[in-house]
Write a protein that holds these residues in place. Structure first.
Motif, PDB file in Angstrom:
ATOM      1  N   GLU A 112       0.824  -1.202   0.000  1.00  0.00           N
ATOM      2  CA  GLU A 112       0.000   0.000   0.000  1.00  0.00           C
ATOM      3  C   GLU A 112       0.861   1.257   0.000  1.00  0.00           C
ATOM      4  O   GLU A 112       0.468   2.280  -0.578  1.00  0.00           O
ATOM      5  N   LYS A 150     -10.858  -1.517   4.367  1.00  0.00           N
ATOM      6  CA  LYS A 150     -10.932  -2.917   4.773  1.00  0.00           C
ATOM      7  C   LYS A 150     -12.194  -3.243   5.563  1.00  0.00           C
ATOM      8  O   LYS A 150     -12.380  -4.388   5.972  1.00  0.00           O
ATOM      9  N   HIS A 151     -13.027  -2.260   5.821  1.00  0.00           N
ATOM     10  CA  HIS A 151     -14.244  -2.538   6.572  1.00  0.00           C
ATOM     11  C   HIS A 151     -15.283  -3.185   5.676  1.00  0.00           C
ATOM     12  O   HIS A 151     -15.358  -2.899   4.478  1.00  0.00           O
ATOM     13  N   LYS A 152     -16.086  -4.009   6.264  1.00  0.00           N
ATOM     14  CA  LYS A 152     -17.103  -4.727   5.503  1.00  0.00           C
ATOM     15  C   LYS A 152     -18.296  -3.816   5.202  1.00  0.00           C
ATOM     16  O   LYS A 152     -18.479  -2.781   5.824  1.00  0.00           O
ATOM     17  N   MET A 183     -10.917 -13.365   2.872  1.00  0.00           N
ATOM     18  CA  MET A 183     -10.674 -11.944   3.126  1.00  0.00           C
ATOM     19  C   MET A 183     -11.944 -11.125   2.908  1.00  0.00           C
ATOM     20  O   MET A 183     -12.189 -10.151   3.632  1.00  0.00           O
ATOM     21  N   GLU A 184     -12.742 -11.514   1.922  1.00  0.00           N
ATOM     22  CA  GLU A 184     -13.997 -10.815   1.715  1.00  0.00           C
ATOM     23  C   GLU A 184     -14.925 -10.994   2.904  1.00  0.00           C
ATOM     24  O   GLU A 184     -15.658 -10.069   3.278  1.00  0.00           O
ATOM     25  N   SER A 187     -12.921  -8.896   5.856  1.00  0.00           N
ATOM     26  CA  SER A 187     -12.700  -7.457   5.706  1.00  0.00           C
ATOM     27  C   SER A 187     -13.573  -6.902   4.588  1.00  0.00           C
ATOM     28  O   SER A 187     -14.739  -6.587   4.801  1.00  0.00           O
ATOM     29  N   SER A 188     -13.015  -6.742   3.358  1.00  0.00           N
ATOM     30  CA  SER A 188     -13.769  -6.150   2.256  1.00  0.00           C
ATOM     31  C   SER A 188     -13.336  -6.790   0.950  1.00  0.00           C
ATOM     32  O   SER A 188     -12.278  -7.420   0.866  1.00  0.00           O
ATOM     33  N   SER A 191     -10.038  -5.141  -0.513  1.00  0.00           N
ATOM     34  CA  SER A 191      -8.781  -5.678   0.033  1.00  0.00           C
ATOM     35  C   SER A 191      -8.449  -7.027  -0.587  1.00  0.00           C
ATOM     36  O   SER A 191      -7.271  -7.339  -0.835  1.00  0.00           O
ATOM     37  N   TRP A 194      -7.034  -6.274  -4.048  1.00  0.00           N
ATOM     38  CA  TRP A 194      -5.663  -5.766  -3.926  1.00  0.00           C
ATOM     39  C   TRP A 194      -4.678  -6.888  -3.604  1.00  0.00           C
ATOM     40  O   TRP A 194      -3.586  -6.954  -4.166  1.00  0.00           O
ATOM     41  N   ARG A 195      -5.067  -7.771  -2.727  1.00  0.00           N
ATOM     42  CA  ARG A 195      -4.190  -8.897  -2.389  1.00  0.00           C
ATOM     43  C   ARG A 195      -3.963  -9.802  -3.596  1.00  0.00           C
ATOM     44  O   ARG A 195      -2.850 -10.301  -3.815  1.00  0.00           O
TER      45      ARG A 195
END
Length: 721
Positions: A112, A150-152, A183-184, A187-188, A191, A194-195
């Motif tokens: 990032e 990263k928030h859901k 990850m979904e 987090s979101s 993210s 991006w990963r």
């Protein structure tokens, strides 16, 4: 059908876990080998055949790179064979891995912090600045930590509606999806995306990829920036952004061996442009051409311009130097690259709907190299385009065609036949007609891009710059050309389907044109009837106005007479004879005049008389003012010119006599000549014995009359003086 989908999903899940299975199988194999070795130390050797292991992927370990590849009879073959039998296609798996790309991609890792620095320091062109407007023009957004939310749940940039598919293609040609669903959940989705795109061939991964397929659908601005950061090493991503925004139609940018930028030399781009219906809960991006109406009625179709870019980059070295045939080229030579080198493929899709095909790339389909994956992706886009065109076609058909109740409801027939005050159907037919025409233009551009690019030389592998096959008779080139033959047949099928779509759209346009003409005819008849009704009303109003005018005209002279006799200076004795005589004298001629003017003949008569009267008045005025002008000018000159006038009169009289004598002599000569020529006896005319004397007497009288007038005028002027 549901059971088949579940089985297919389970097979895909098993194939995605093939790495773990292979590692476990390798451990079991090594353990069995150790047991066999231990048994051999205890007793005589027992011949046995070790179980076959599946195909091993290339890794970064030196000892594993030195191992000999083994033939795969494991899960990959099982799943692929099952999928091939289910679809009816031939199996894509070949036992010989030498037919596939073997060189691996270079490891890459992005963070990032590197993304933040890239967004801050990069000099964005107008297209990139427009796409990333909400990010790069907001300093506080660039300083936000974390940079990618990263928030859901839903986000302001709508990144929760973005979708991605990232595949690592191994030496066996099978694309294995990178699954970050955990990850979904935690987090979101941003993210997870991006990963997936920020790491390439990173430890502890042992199955190194020879190709990477990155598909991002409806990315948010920050995800566009992430794609730019991670792929700018391999592609001119600014060019990809330009293709997404520019509305120039579908086009192929493939012959780029002579470009200055090395990234363009080794990359191949195909951009698609067409239209789609905006799905519920979807929203076009700010830079997209779209219908921005928030309220959607039943008769409204919300359409947006859609765009997609498919790009392939070959990371290997150049294999051929190609001479540039252009006379105005900056570079005299270009380079073509090995189709069997490691590759990156990116597909950016900007379609605000939910109709993208998700099974273009999966573990059941193996790609021998990057060009085959590129062609398969382009083929998938063609199929998606056809689905979207078909959906718009159906929506327009349901919009313009009469419903089933049309045959039974007269009100519906009247609404469709006659236009309303808002011109609803005229606007609807015009929109549908033009939209289908634009769709056909988009389809033609797509077909032209495919046929002009993928020529016979490309399919045969003999093109100089587009994936040349140097050893055309080698095993993998022969195998690749066989795969190209299958792909070519699929391309021809899709192109034929697109041509059929054009024909259907043209047929629908002809029907719309007929509906417009019928609507115009019905509306014209209705307007004609309305015009007749309005004409009758106008005539009736004219009669009413005429009657009112006649009544007012009848009382107008009476009002005049009564107003005159009502004056205070009139005689006060009561004598009605004067009043009656004046009334008759004024009213009767007035009524006669109006009665005659009310007829065509009378109007013509009075017009002629009026014009003649005005002409006579004009002539009289002209004569009157002209006479006064001559009198004023002659009076001032008479005194000065009197001697000269006397001399002029005598001279004029003598000249007149001489002229008459000469004329009479000449006339007699001509008469004598004519008589001699015609042998006729001379004419005896006693009245013309002395014509000069007769003329002289008339001239003397005229002279005396003229002289007397001048004498009187002179005396008058002298008296005035």
């Amino acid at each position: 059908m549901d059971n088949a989908d579940q089985v297919n999903a389970l097979l895909k899940l098993l194939d995605a876990q093939k790495d773990a299975y292979q590692d476990t199988f390798r451990q079991v194999h090594e353990l069995l080998a150790q047991n066999i070795a231990a048994t051999a130390l205890k007793g005589p050797a027992i011949p046995s055949v070790p179980p076959q292991s599946p195909r091993q992927s290339v890794s970064g370990n030196t000892d594993r790179m030195s191992r000999t590849r083994k033939v795969s009879t494991g899960l990959g073959t099982l799943t692929t064979s099952f999928e091939s039998r289910r679809t009816g296609d031939d199996s894509d798996v070949d036992d010989d891995e030498s037919l596939y790309v073997s060189s691996t991609l270079e490891p890459e890792l992005y963070t990032e912090d590197s993304l933040r620095k890239h967004l801050q320091a990069y000099k964005w062109n107008p297209y990139g600045a427009r796409i990333l407007e909400t990010v790069i023009d907001n300093p506080s957004r660039l300083l936000q930590n974390p940079l990618i939310a990263k928030h859901k749940g839903p986000t302001d940039d709508r990144s929760h509606l973005s979708h991605y598919l990232v595949f690592d293609v191994g030496p066996d040609g099978a694309p294995v999806p990178l699954d970050f669903s955990h990850m979904e959940r935690d987090s979101s989705r941003a993210s997870a995306i991006w990963r997936a795109i920020s790491e390439v061939n990173q430890p502890p991964k042992e199955r190194l990829a020879v190709g990477r397929i990155t598909i991002v659908r409806e990315p948010s601005p920050i995800l566009f920036g992430a794609v730019h950061h991670t792929l700018t090493k391999h592609f001119d991503v600014d060019e990809l952004f330009r293709h997404l925004i520019d509305s120039g139609g579908s086009a192929a940018h493939m012959h780029r061996s002579f470009e200055e930028d090395v990234r363009k030399q080794r990359s191949f781009v195909f951009n698609f442009e067409y239209f789609t219906i905006i799905a519920q809960s979807c929203k076009p991006m700010k830079w997209q051409l779209a219908d921005r109406q928030e309220e959607r009625s039943a008769s409204h179709i919300s359409i947006t311009r859609s765009s997609s870019v498919v790009a392939l980059s070959l990371d290997g070295p150049a294999v051929r130097k190609v001479k540039n045939p252009s006379r105005q080229a900056n570079n005299s030579h270009g380079y073509s690259y090995d189709p069997w080198s490691a590759w990156h493929l990116v597909n950016l899709q900007c379609y605000p709907d939910w109709h993208a095909t998700l099974d273009v790339h999966d573990s059941t389909k193996h790609f021998v190299n990057g060009p085959e994956a590129f062609l398969a992706t382009v083929l998938g886009e063609l199929r998606d385009a056809q689905k979207r065109f078909e959906e718009i076609y159906k929506a327009i058909t349901s919009l313009i065609m009469a419903p089933l109740e049309f045959m039974f409801d007269s009100d519906i027939r009247d609404r469709l036949l006659f236009e309303d005050k808002h011109f609803t159907y005229s606007r609807r037919y015009f929109w549908a007609y033009q939209t289908l025409g634009l769709m056909n233009d988009s389809i033609r551009a797509m077909i032209d891009a495919v046929e002009d690019t993928f020529t016979e030389h490309v399919w045969q592998g003999t093109h100089k710059t587009l994936w040349p096959l140097l050893e055309s008779e080698s095993a993998r080139n022969v195998y690749f050309k066989k795969r190209l033959t299958s792909l070519r047949a699929k391309f021809e099928t899709e192109v034929q389907n697109l041509r059929k779509q054009i024909d259907e759209n043209e047929q629908r346009r002809r029907e719309i044109r007929g509906l417009k003409e019928e609507l115009f005819t019905g509306t014209s008849v209705q307007e004609s009837r309305k015009s007749i009704e309005n004409t009758e009303i106008t005539i009736q109003q004219g009669h009413n106005i005429r009657l009112l005018t006649l009544v007012s005209i009848f009382f107008l002279p009476l009002t005049f007479v009564t107003s005159v006799f009502g004056m205070t200076n009139m005689p006060t004795d009561m004598n009605y004879w004067d009043f009656g005589i004046v009334t008759i004298t004024v009213c009767v001629p007035f009524f006669i005049l109006l009665g005659s003017l009310n007829t065509t003949r009378g109007m013509h008569f009075w017009r002629v008389k009026t014009v003649a009267l005005l002409g006579n008045v004009g002539l009289w005025m002209k004569w009157l003012f002209g006479r006064q002008t001559r009198a004023n000018s002659d009076g001032s000159l008479l005194a000065r010119e009197e001697p000269r006038l006397q001399m002029f009169r005598s001279t004029s009289t003598q000249n007149a006599r001489n002229t008459r004598l000469r004329s009479w002599s000449a006339e007699n000569d001509r008469s004598g000549k004519i008589s001699l020529d015609s042998a006729a006896p001379p004419r005896q005319d006693t009245e013309m014995v002395r014509p000069a004397m007769v003329a002289s007497r008339r001239s003397n009288l005229a002279e005396l009359w003229t002289y007397e007038k001048e004498r009187k005028r002179t005396l008058r002027y002298s008296h005035d003086v």
